[in-house]
Design an enzyme around this catalytic site. Structure first.
Site, mmCIF file in Angstrom:
data_model
loop_
_atom_site.group_PDB
_atom_site.id
_atom_site.type_symbol
_atom_site.label_atom_id
_atom_site.label_comp_id
_atom_site.label_asym_id
_atom_site.label_seq_id
_atom_site.Cartn_x
_atom_site.Cartn_y
_atom_site.Cartn_z
ATOM 1 C CD GLU A 49 -3.019 -1.063 2.201
ATOM 2 O OE1 GLU A 49 -4.137 -1.491 1.885
ATOM 3 O OE2 GLU A 49 -2.801 -0.562 3.323
ATOM 4 C CB CYS A 52 3.070 7.720 2.888
ATOM 5 S SG CYS A 52 3.394 6.632 4.274
ATOM 6 C CB CYS A 64 6.290 -4.672 9.573
ATOM 7 S SG CYS A 64 7.445 -3.846 10.697
ATOM 8 C CB CYS A 113 4.530 -1.699 16.930
ATOM 9 S SG CYS A 113 6.259 -1.260 16.722
ATOM 10 C CB CYS A 167 1.622 -0.891 13.932
ATOM 11 S SG CYS A 167 1.947 -0.454 12.223
ATOM 12 C CB CYS A 219 0.196 7.082 11.370
ATOM 13 S SG CYS A 219 0.849 8.599 10.762
#
Ligand code: SAH
Length: 342
Positions: free
Chosen positions: A84, A97, A104, A108, A111, A330
């Site tokens: 994305e 962005c 990932c 976290c 996220c 975010c």
């Protein structure tokens, strides 16, 4: 992939195939304009046939438009990986962005990008494709590029893919290519300390942004596994080094989570931690991620927090939330494996 190469490397690639240098220029320009191989009209058929497996290729599997003019696209690469990318419109221009990894592995707790772990690293060219995609949509020409800024704040941890990310930074800032100044590029990291030193030593003067999100190691460990590997103190030392080497002020991101890291006492601890540093704090009320049970602080409280930090001598602002209605804000980007995560 040819988009991983800089101009000189494209020239030798083309010459090795037995074609003259001007073909390299045409090829390079077409790639810079984000053209698909089919859209290139000035290259001979046999040449296109020879380069077809190496030419950048992706399919746009989704393209969403937010009511605040943010856009989000999902690009599918030939191996089926989907990433994305977000386009943000500001007064001064357009920011892309970009994602740096498919998924990932940082884990976290707040996220969405990390929900299915790391699938694979993106190559320099695949990261660049994302910028070129939006540059093309905005109608860029070789003389006039439309994208002014880049943030490495999409899916993935850029410093966990250092080699490809550093190559991307070189490609995108190259005067032969998009020529985007490192000053207009922000790299965000959860704090992989040795790589911060490497970034400084390798002479990249991008804006370094640290995802801090907690004023103590104890609290940070609760939401960010990387805190078990590096102490906040070590991150701050690396940031001092980065500032000494580059002269660039470091930014700290602090996602405000209601009742977790937003109390007056915690904000005071944060101010003491950053006192005297050339830095700026970006406060982001946590955006919601449906799989996560954390709640964002209200914007009203976020402004109070910013005021408190300012009073304590720490420069701070509340970041505008953009693209939340298309899950483009975010922490909301994720890898979508053929719809599996949708
Ligand atoms: N891995 C890098 C790049 C991701 S940037 C990093 O950690 O910095 C994305 C930014 O959004 C990071 O600061 C990240 O911590 C933050 N973020 C993640 N989830 C969020 C959420 N739900 N709400 C607001 N910000 C979030």
């Amino acid at each position: 992939m040819i988009l991983d190469l800089n101009y000189e490397e494209v020239v030798s690639y083309v010459e090795k195939l037995g074609y003259p240098k001007f073909r390299a220029k045409q090829l390079y320009e077409a790639m810079t304009l984000g053209k698909s191989l089919e859209e290139i009209s000035n290259l001979p058929k046999d040449f296109k046939e020879k380069i077809k497996d190496e030419y950048p290729r992706y399919e746009v599997v989704a393209h969403l438009h937010s009511k605040d003019e943010t856009q989000k696209a999902a690009l599918k690469f030939p191996d089926g990986s989907i990433v994305e990318t977000v386009l943000l419109k500001y007064k001064y221009g357009y920011t892309v962005c970009v994602s740096t990894q498919v998924g990932c592995r940082m884990g976290c707790k707040f996220c969405a990008s990390t929900l299915s772990g790391l699938i694979r690293n993106l190559s320099a060219g695949e990261i660049l494709s994302q910028v070129l995609f939006y540059n093309k949509i905005l109608g860029a020409t070789l003389k006039e590029r439309k994208i002014t800024n880049i943030v490495l704040m999409g899916c993935g941890e850029p410093l966990d893919n250092y080699e490809n990310v550093s190559k991307f930074l070189k490609l995108v800032s190259n005067p032969d290519g998009l020529n985007i100044s490192p000053r207009n590029i922000s790299l965000s990291t959860c704090g992989i300390v040795p790589k911060i030193y490497q970034l400084a030593d390798d002479g990249f003067s991008v804006t370094l942004t640290i995802s801090l999100h907690a004023p103590t190691d104890e609290l940070r460990k609760k939401t960010m596994p990387i805190a078990n590997a590096y102490k906040i103190e070590e991150i701050l030392k690396a940031c001092d080094y980065y500032f000494e080497k580059t002269g660039r002020r470091v930014y700290f991101e602090y996602a405000l989570i209601s009742g977790v890291n937003d109390t007056d006492e915690q904000i005071l601890t944060l101010a003491n931690l950053l006192k005297g540093k050339m830095c700026h704090v970006n406060l982001i009320p946590l955006n919601s991620v449906k799989e996560r049970n954390l709640i964002g602080t209200t914007r009203k409280r976020a402004y109070v927090v910013a005021g408190k930090l300012e009073k304590l001598g720490i420069s701070a602002t509340v970041r505008r939330t953009m693209g939340e209605d298309i899950e483009g804000a975010c922490g909301q980007l994720r890898n979508r494996l053929g719809g599996q995560n949708e």
